[in-house]
Design a protein around this motif. Structure first.
Motif, short mmCIF file in Angstrom:
data_model
loop_
_atom_site.label_atom_id
_atom_site.label_comp_id
_atom_site.label_asym_id
_atom_site.label_seq_id
_atom_site.Cartn_x
_atom_site.Cartn_y
_atom_site.Cartn_z
N MET A 128 -27.60 42.20 -30.80
CA MET A 128 -26.59 41.53 -31.13
C MET A 128 -26.80 40.65 -32.32
SD MET A 128 -25.96 39.62 -27.19
CE MET A 128 -24.46 38.85 -27.72
N ALA A 129 -26.38 41.28 -33.29
CA ALA A 129 -26.63 40.80 -34.77
C ALA A 129 -26.03 39.63 -35.00
CB ALA A 129 -26.01 42.07 -35.68
N HIS A 130 -24.70 39.38 -34.24
CA HIS A 130 -23.98 38.28 -34.57
C HIS A 130 -24.88 36.87 -33.95
CE1 HIS A 130 -22.79 38.36 -30.11
NE2 HIS A 130 -22.77 39.65 -30.45
N VAL A 131 -25.50 37.00 -32.74
CA VAL A 131 -26.53 36.12 -32.56
C VAL A 131 -27.42 35.69 -33.54
CG1 VAL A 131 -27.91 35.35 -30.65
CG2 VAL A 131 -26.07 36.50 -29.99
N VAL A 132 -28.28 36.61 -34.20
CA VAL A 132 -28.94 36.30 -35.09
C VAL A 132 -28.40 35.69 -36.36
CG1 VAL A 132 -30.53 37.46 -36.70
CG2 VAL A 132 -30.45 38.17 -34.68
N ALA A 133 -26.98 36.11 -36.96
CA ALA A 133 -26.57 35.62 -38.00
C ALA A 133 -25.93 34.07 -37.69
CB ALA A 133 -25.29 36.39 -38.26
N ASP A 134 -25.61 33.70 -36.57
CA ASP A 134 -25.39 32.51 -36.10
C ASP A 134 -26.36 31.72 -35.60
OD1 ASP A 134 -22.72 33.02 -37.07
OD2 ASP A 134 -22.08 33.74 -35.39
N LYS A 135 -27.73 32.03 -35.77
CA LYS A 135 -28.96 31.80 -35.15
C LYS A 135 -28.88 30.14 -35.14
CE LYS A 135 -33.65 32.18 -34.63
NZ LYS A 135 -34.95 33.18 -35.10
N ALA A 136 -28.92 29.80 -36.40
CA ALA A 136 -29.14 28.00 -36.53
C ALA A 136 -28.03 27.36 -35.84
CB ALA A 136 -29.01 27.72 -37.94
N LYS A 137 -26.82 27.94 -35.95
CA LYS A 137 -25.44 27.19 -35.20
C LYS A 137 -25.80 27.24 -33.59
CE LYS A 137 -20.59 27.49 -35.04
NZ LYS A 137 -19.24 28.52 -35.53
N ILE A 138 -25.99 28.37 -33.19
CA ILE A 138 -26.46 28.54 -31.74
C ILE A 138 -27.46 27.59 -31.13
CG2 ILE A 138 -27.12 29.96 -29.91
CD1 ILE A 138 -25.29 32.24 -31.49
N LEU A 139 -28.62 27.39 -32.01
CA LEU A 139 -29.61 26.57 -31.70
C LEU A 139 -29.52 25.11 -31.48
CD1 LEU A 139 -32.95 28.72 -33.05
CD2 LEU A 139 -31.96 28.57 -30.72
N ALA A 140 -28.47 24.85 -32.66
CA ALA A 140 -28.07 23.50 -32.66
C ALA A 140 -27.36 22.92 -31.61
CB ALA A 140 -27.51 23.36 -33.89
N ARG A 141 -26.66 24.14 -30.95
CA ARG A 141 -25.62 23.78 -29.89
C ARG A 141 -26.56 23.46 -28.70
NH1 ARG A 141 -19.77 26.29 -29.91
NH2 ARG A 141 -19.71 24.83 -28.17
N VAL A 142 -27.59 24.72 -28.27
CA VAL A 142 -28.59 24.52 -27.62
C VAL A 142 -29.34 23.09 -27.33
CG1 VAL A 142 -30.62 25.53 -26.66
CG2 VAL A 142 -28.53 27.05 -27.14
N ASN A 143 -29.57 22.75 -28.56
CA ASN A 143 -30.44 21.29 -28.82
C ASN A 143 -29.49 20.31 -28.20
OD1 ASN A 143 -32.97 22.37 -29.36
ND2 ASN A 143 -32.53 22.68 -31.36
N ARG A 144 -28.27 20.38 -28.39
CA ARG A 144 -27.31 19.30 -28.08
C ARG A 144 -27.10 19.21 -26.63
NH1 ARG A 144 -24.62 20.60 -32.91
NH2 ARG A 144 -22.98 21.92 -31.58
N ILE A 145 -27.19 20.53 -26.06
CA ILE A 145 -26.97 21.07 -24.56
C ILE A 145 -28.26 20.01 -23.82
CG2 ILE A 145 -27.13 22.34 -22.54
CD1 ILE A 145 -25.20 24.06 -24.55
N LYS A 146 -29.27 20.38 -24.63
CA LYS A 146 -30.82 19.88 -23.98
C LYS A 146 -30.48 18.39 -24.05
CE LYS A 146 -33.93 23.30 -25.53
NZ LYS A 146 -35.10 23.65 -26.49
N GLY A 147 -30.16 17.82 -25.05
CA GLY A 147 -30.02 16.32 -25.00
C GLY A 147 -29.01 15.77 -23.99
N GLN A 148 -28.05 16.53 -23.71
CA GLN A 148 -26.97 16.27 -22.48
C GLN A 148 -27.92 16.23 -21.31
OE1 GLN A 148 -23.83 18.73 -24.07
NE2 GLN A 148 -22.48 16.84 -23.81
#
Length: 90
Positions: free
Chosen positions: A1-21
């Protein structure tokens, strides 16, 4: 899933927001906050997860189905996606 690697920073930022929620939800439950507030926090967690799933699925469709090398690869990716969505929607 190259698209996950390409958007890694964006995805991880969302994951971190979800962790906060989720942490806010946990604290609300632990501190005995009002039921409405707890449910509202839980709904926001679910919405954030659904949004993340939607983004990853959209990227998957674009890369592995729309831009697939051939019809067979697109079909296989489509079937994989159907299986994943069935488990997600249970």
């Amino acid at each position: 899933m190259a698209h996950v690697v390409a958007d890694k920073a964006k995805i991880l930022a969302r994951v971190n927001r979800i962790k906060g929620q989720l942490e806010a939800f946990s604290k609300a439950v632990d501190s005995g906050q009002d039921c409405y507030q707890v449910l509202q926090l839980l709904a926001s967690c679910r919405g954030a997860m659904n949004g993340l799933m939607s983004e990853v699925v959209e990227n998957h469709i674009r890369e592995h189905i729309v831009e697939a090398e051939n019809k067979k690869a697109a079909s296989e990716s489509g079937e994989d996606l159907i299986e994943i969505m069935r488990s997600f929607l249970k």
